[in-house]
Design an enzyme around this catalytic site. Sequence first.
Site, PDB file in Angstrom:
ATOM      1  N   ASP A 295       0.783  -1.238   0.000  1.00  0.00           N
ATOM      2  CA  ASP A 295       0.000   0.000   0.000  1.00  0.00           C
ATOM      3  C   ASP A 295       0.819   1.297   0.000  1.00  0.00           C
ATOM      4  OD1 ASP A 295      -1.528  -2.150   0.763  1.00  0.00           O
ATOM      5  OD2 ASP A 295      -2.121  -1.316   2.698  1.00  0.00           O
ATOM      6  N   GLU A 470     -10.990  -2.614   4.718  1.00  0.00           N
ATOM      7  CA  GLU A 470      -9.649  -2.042   4.985  1.00  0.00           C
ATOM      8  C   GLU A 470      -9.235  -0.837   4.139  1.00  0.00           C
ATOM      9  OE1 GLU A 470      -7.182  -5.608   4.934  1.00  0.00           O
ATOM     10  OE2 GLU A 470      -6.776  -5.441   2.805  1.00  0.00           O
TER      11      GLU A 470
HETATM   12  C1  FRU Z   1      -3.772  -3.895   2.707  1.00  0.00           C
HETATM   13  C2  FRU Z   1      -3.143  -4.231   4.041  1.00  0.00           C
HETATM   14  C3  FRU Z   1      -3.557  -3.258   5.104  1.00  0.00           C
HETATM   15  C4  FRU Z   1      -2.451  -3.371   6.097  1.00  0.00           C
HETATM   16  C5  FRU Z   1      -1.267  -3.533   5.206  1.00  0.00           C
HETATM   17  C6  FRU Z   1      -0.204  -4.404   5.762  1.00  0.00           C
HETATM   18  O1  FRU Z   1      -3.034  -4.309   1.611  1.00  0.00           O
HETATM   19  O2  FRU Z   1      -3.475  -5.546   4.400  1.00  0.00           O
HETATM   20  O3  FRU Z   1      -4.830  -3.502   5.622  1.00  0.00           O
HETATM   21  O4  FRU Z   1      -2.338  -2.231   6.896  1.00  0.00           O
HETATM   22  O5  FRU Z   1      -1.732  -4.105   4.007  1.00  0.00           O
HETATM   23  O6  FRU Z   1       0.909  -4.425   4.944  1.00  0.00           O
END
Ligand code: FRU
Length: 722
Positions: A295, A470
């Site tokens: 992300d 998320e």
């Molecule tokens: C989304 C995610 C988020 C988390 C991060 C961990 O891709 O799963 O929810 O904060 O990646 O790397």
Amino acid sequence: MKINHRLGFGLLLSAIVLPLYASAADDLVVADFEGADYVSWKATGEAFGPGPARGTLPGQMQVDGFKGKGLVNSFYKGDNTTGTLTSPEFKIERRYIGFLIGGGKNTEKLALNLLVGGKVVRSATGPNDKPGGSEMLAPESWDVGEFAGQTAVIKIIDNATGGWGHLNVDHIVQTDRQPPGLVTNARRDFKIEKRYLNLPIKNGPTRKVTTLVDGRVEVRNDIGLANGEPDWWAPMDVSAWKGKTVTLQVDRLPEDSTALSAIEQSDEIKGAENLYREPLRGQFHFSPKRGWNNDPNGLVFFNGEYHLFFQHNPYGWGWGNMHWGHAVSRDLIHWEELGDKLAPDNFGPMFSGSAVVDWKNTSGFGKGGKPPLVLIYTAAGNPTVQCIAYSTDGRNFTKYSGNPVVKQITGGNRDPKVLWHEPTKRWVMVLYVEWQKKHTIHFFTSPNLRDWTLASITDGDAVGKPYLFECPDFFELPVDGDASTKKWVLLGANSEYAIGNFDGTKFSAEQSKLPGHRGRGFYAPQTFSDIPKKDGRRIQIGWFQTETKGMPFNQSMTVPLELQLISTADGPRLTFTPVKELAKLRAKTHRIKAGTLTPTSPNPLAKVNAELVELRAEFTPVADSEVTFNVRGCAITYDAKKQELTVNGHRAPAPLRNGKQRLTIYCDRTGLEVFASDGLCYVPMPFQPKATDLMLGAAVKSGAVKFTKLDAYELNSAWLTK
Ligand code: FRU
């Protein structure tokens, strides 16, 4: 000759080394557990299941380090099952018995035992006796010279229940060549004089590596240190510890491993001469110099720079060791990667979050009249909590001593996105929370970014459909650019969104959630905070899931996208368009004369060859025509009858706008991004064109297509040109 220790037990190795060890006989495999059942081995109880496991069992952490496809894994039906597994009798005919072992540590209840004359004469157990740990199998061996010629059995027992109540075993062999032993807590000290320790990395299973500074534990990472020849080198930035002693300690290493001795201290990243020239390096999509990204995080404009933080594994090609990487740009196109800014700590790995400029210094982190840049992130330990860090120069960040600022609600709470809400003069945090088995967004408010109060929870859109999952983002946009008709947009990781109203505490959606992007490999997008009012754009970057096998890096980011709300017959909708700054990359323009294409027309793009491509077309389909653009082997077809776009076989609705279609196509080494219907249809598409295929084409299959514009641009690399 270099020999990979992993071959050390196999026939293959014996074959290779025989000339050197003339007296060594071939290895004898006692059991490799590759079949569907245990054959002549006898199982009692339940723990060993009906036969060898094919790797990881349901509910288990990833099992690695076994040989072939099968192994003994007594996690069958979980940790609470027990049992034994006993070999048929065999004769001891070699000096050593070697095997791979992993799982729980308990010398009495979890054991691989060698019995001679009915008595246990050798015994081994797994390495784990605490929560956490690793399911990795590692080589061990016994010297059984004294039992030569005697009859023996191997008995694996699992009498343990509860955490780590299982054992993993594989590849038991008799051999005359002593398998390398394991060194526990192997260490090497470095007196730090330079910026990096370059670590040799082998993709695959990892080891626990602890970094100590002057003897104090600083951080722990899971790193696939290469025992021999590495796949690539990962720089560990140690500049903060100049003059100090940094110790790297590895939980277990084969005694012949070169993992620690190969580490080089240097001011350069090893392989830097090739940086950004690698064959699968996206040339105008951001990717980290080394390691994995997911992300985008903390997107913010501060002191004249766009900041792009990102989920980064500095030491692996896959996900793990979550740090916040950091890059800056003055134009959204040319990025400079600065190094990791948040590293895992006692609160856990650094998961996703956002950033804001605290103009009024409500947090008190500002200094000498300079407003602080504040990062808000998830520390994903147990418990999983929300934390903040701050900086006044956009380079050096300090984690707040009063962390966490939001305690765990449930284990599944993460990805805080924070914004300033001017009407209520407060900060608002939207947080994803898996709550009462539902995906919810929790809204918090704060006067100062340190103290947060729960304001509301939303778990369904206007028609009660399940909610966004998320990485939420939340922002206000005018409809059709009209500032008097602003709407709030709440968006989730897959870019689905809801449009509605927000009173400073509660969001009410106006209709059911809507699809966002229409392609593949796009996730967890975020928009920039604090873009100056006179610019006023809402700019988003997403994680572009472009896998780059064989490269010392993996994954990338999309191009920056401008988000707008426009009205349609169905109500307001988001549009995604590439930011205008991308025009800076144009190196050569091919403007094709306007005209009508029919099935017999020659390819108007026949003379254009390009590796990095921007293609812009504006056309009016006459009758039910179908036009296909070919960009370096990827077909992009518009079907006027269905009003549908197909990109590399993937279909997306793309309505005509006033009878016209406008297509923008970007093609890089790792993927395409296609924009249609004035941004209502955005199709990201991971795709690797053949390096030798530089061809572009346009062809009509039926009917006719009237082109008012057909422009092809050859683009520059954003890395290699200014
Ligand atoms: C989304 C995610 C988020 C988390 C991060 C961990 O891709 O799963 O929810 O904060 O990646 O790397």
